[in-house]
Design a protein around this motif. Structure first.
Motif, PDB file in Angstrom:
ATOM      1  N   GLU A   1       0.808  -1.251  -0.461  1.00  0.00           N
ATOM      2  CA  GLU A   1       0.594  -0.036   0.059  1.00  0.00           C
ATOM      3  C   GLU A   1       1.195   1.396  -0.226  1.00  0.00           C
ATOM      4  OE1 GLU A   1      -2.906   2.926   0.832  1.00  0.00           O
ATOM      5  OE2 GLU A   1      -0.661   2.799   2.148  1.00  0.00           O
ATOM      6  N   ASP A   2       1.790   1.243   0.714  1.00  0.00           N
ATOM      7  CA  ASP A   2       2.570   2.493   0.797  1.00  0.00           C
ATOM      8  C   ASP A   2       3.054   2.816  -0.764  1.00  0.00           C
ATOM      9  OD1 ASP A   2       4.538   0.364   1.107  1.00  0.00           O
ATOM     10  OD2 ASP A   2       5.868   1.257   2.252  1.00  0.00           O
ATOM     11  N   HIS A   3       3.522   1.379  -1.630  1.00  0.00           N
ATOM     12  CA  HIS A   3       3.520   2.031  -3.205  1.00  0.00           C
ATOM     13  C   HIS A   3       2.246   2.095  -4.017  1.00  0.00           C
ATOM     14  CE1 HIS A   3       7.926   1.791  -1.058  1.00  0.00           C
ATOM     15  NE2 HIS A   3       7.245   0.214  -1.406  1.00  0.00           N
ATOM     16  N   SER A   4       1.925   1.671  -3.915  1.00  0.00           N
ATOM     17  CA  SER A   4       0.494   1.724  -4.635  1.00  0.00           C
ATOM     18  C   SER A   4      -0.662   2.224  -4.378  1.00  0.00           C
ATOM     19  CB  SER A   4       0.281  -0.237  -4.829  1.00  0.00           C
ATOM     20  OG  SER A   4      -0.028  -0.327  -3.622  1.00  0.00           O
TER      21      SER A   4
ATOM     22  N   ASN B   1      13.020   0.884  -4.421  1.00  0.00           N
ATOM     23  CA  ASN B   1      12.081   0.187  -3.640  1.00  0.00           C
ATOM     24  C   ASN B   1      12.092   0.254  -2.734  1.00  0.00           C
ATOM     25  OD1 ASN B   1       8.803  -0.984  -3.089  1.00  0.00           O
ATOM     26  ND2 ASN B   1       8.674   0.550  -4.733  1.00  0.00           N
ATOM     27  N   ASP B   2      11.944  -0.361  -1.473  1.00  0.00           N
ATOM     28  CA  ASP B   2      12.619   0.109  -0.484  1.00  0.00           C
ATOM     29  C   ASP B   2      13.679  -1.366  -0.118  1.00  0.00           C
ATOM     30  OD1 ASP B   2       9.252  -0.640   1.149  1.00  0.00           O
ATOM     31  OD2 ASP B   2       8.870  -2.631   0.409  1.00  0.00           O
ATOM     32  N   LEU B   3      14.197  -2.154  -1.415  1.00  0.00           N
ATOM     33  CA  LEU B   3      15.759  -2.082  -1.357  1.00  0.00           C
ATOM     34  C   LEU B   3      16.547  -1.085  -1.347  1.00  0.00           C
ATOM     35  CD1 LEU B   3      16.198  -4.755  -4.230  1.00  0.00           C
ATOM     36  CD2 LEU B   3      17.062  -4.859  -1.169  1.00  0.00           C
TER      37      LEU B   3
ATOM     38  N   GLY C   1      12.386   4.140  -2.452  1.00  0.00           N
ATOM     39  CA  GLY C   1      10.843   4.478  -1.946  1.00  0.00           C
ATOM     40  C   GLY C   1      10.485   4.688  -0.372  1.00  0.00           C
ATOM     41  N   HIS C   2      11.624   4.870   0.572  1.00  0.00           N
ATOM     42  CA  HIS C   2      11.353   5.388   2.015  1.00  0.00           C
ATOM     43  C   HIS C   2      13.732   5.685   2.003  1.00  0.00           C
ATOM     44  CE1 HIS C   2       8.214   3.514   1.910  1.00  0.00           C
ATOM     45  NE2 HIS C   2       9.177   2.475   1.915  1.00  0.00           N
ATOM     46  N   GLY C   3      13.407   7.240   2.927  1.00  0.00           N
ATOM     47  CA  GLY C   3      14.958   7.807   3.038  1.00  0.00           C
ATOM     48  C   GLY C   3      15.275   8.497   2.540  1.00  0.00           C
TER      49      GLY C   3
ATOM     50  N   GLU D   1      18.890  -0.328  10.249  1.00  0.00           N
ATOM     51  CA  GLU D   1      17.917  -0.579  10.666  1.00  0.00           C
ATOM     52  C   GLU D   1      17.103  -1.292   9.823  1.00  0.00           C
ATOM     53  OE1 GLU D   1      15.287   1.764  13.718  1.00  0.00           O
ATOM     54  OE2 GLU D   1      17.068   2.614  12.540  1.00  0.00           O
ATOM     55  N   TYR D   2      16.477  -0.587   8.633  1.00  0.00           N
ATOM     56  CA  TYR D   2      15.683  -0.425   7.739  1.00  0.00           C
ATOM     57  C   TYR D   2      15.986  -1.830   7.250  1.00  0.00           C
ATOM     58  CZ  TYR D   2      12.120   0.009   3.884  1.00  0.00           C
ATOM     59  OH  TYR D   2      11.502  -0.530   3.317  1.00  0.00           O
ATOM     60  N   TYR D   3      17.032  -2.135   6.869  1.00  0.00           N
ATOM     61  CA  TYR D   3      17.464  -4.092   6.345  1.00  0.00           C
ATOM     62  C   TYR D   3      17.493  -4.401   7.945  1.00  0.00           C
ATOM     63  CZ  TYR D   3      19.916  -7.293   3.616  1.00  0.00           C
ATOM     64  OH  TYR D   3      20.373  -8.302   3.150  1.00  0.00           O
TER      65      TYR D   3
HETATM   66 FE   LIG Z   1       7.830   0.333   1.302  1.00  0.00          FE
END
Ligand SMILES: [Fe+2]
Ligand SMILES: [Fe+2]
Length: 233
Positions: free
Chosen positions: A72-75, A152-154, A211-213, A180-182
């Motif tokens: 959801e956070d991307h779509s 994206n999340d990677l 997608g983040h950071g 921390e994210y990893y």
């Molecule tokens: Fe995400």
């Protein structure tokens, strides 16, 4: 907010900067002979995304959407984007197509696989599927000429800045935020699933656009090393 990575690429971003929490949601728009949106934002930011899109491409059409992941956070804003731009093809993995079809059964999906290269106007994109990092539907998109990886999340981090670029952000803090994210998002993946990282880090990446950071321009090697070290374990 928007931030221009180059004259053909901008991020459309929502940043959260609080004393105890930093995070961001980043979508990307590539403009030129054709206009391509890479990922969207959570549904609650759909009005902002549509406004920035209209501002950037004006009366010109949006020609394609590339969806690296269906979470959801991307779509979440994708239904609003397609409502405004009906018939726009959506490029994604087969598993992403299945998941998105639950919400958008009538969309024009174009399934892509690892190694596929597609040309859109003057832009050339290739894809690497990353199943298990962290859903079965994730992939990354490499925009070849400017060598930008839309990951994206990677390579995401629990970090935020305005503009969302790693130029002035303390490098040590950024690396901690990435670790921390990893751990949280990719820690549960199996060692087999993590091997695809070595395919990705072989690419001649100049900029990582996650997608983040923060967008990574100055810390690409550090993040590459972090992912490769974790891939070995
Ligand atoms: Fe995400
Ligand atoms: Fe995700």
């Amino acid at each position: 907010m928007r931030y221009l990575i180059s004259n053909q690429c901008r991020t459309i971003a929502k940043t959260i900067i609080k004393p105890d929490r930093e995070f961001s949601f980043l979508a990307y728009l590539i403009t030129g002979k054709v206009n391509v949106l890479i990922d969207t934002l959570p549904e609650r930011f759909a009005p902002m995304l549509l406004e920035e899109l209209a501002d950037a491409i004006d009366e010109k059409p949006l020609d394609a959407v590339i969806m690296n992941h269906s979470e959801e956070d991307h779509s979440g804003a994708l239904p609003a984007v397609l409502q405004k731009n009906p018939n726009v093809p959506v490029y994604c993995t087969e598993n992403c197509r299945k998941r998105l079809s639950a919400v958008l059964p009538a969309a024009d999906y174009r399934v892509v696989h690892t190694g596929d290269t597609i040309e859109m106007g003057e832009h050339r994109f290739s894809f690497i599927e990353t199943p298990g990092l962290h859903w079965d539907d994730n992939m990354v998109t490499f925009w070849q000429a400017p060598r930008i990886l839309f990951s994206n999340d990677l390579f995401g981090q629990y970090a935020a800045a305005e503009p969302p670029i790693d130029r002035d952000y303390p490098a040590g803090r950024l690396l901690e935020a990435a670790k921390e994210y990893y751990t949280k998002v990719f820690g549960p993946a199996s060692s087999e699933e993590k091997q695809v990282v070595f395919e990705i880090t072989k690419l001649p990446i100049q900029i990582i656009a996650p997608g983040h950071g923060l967008i990574l321009k100055y810390n690409v090697q550090e993040l590459r090393r972090l992912y490769e070290e974790n891939g070995k374990g």
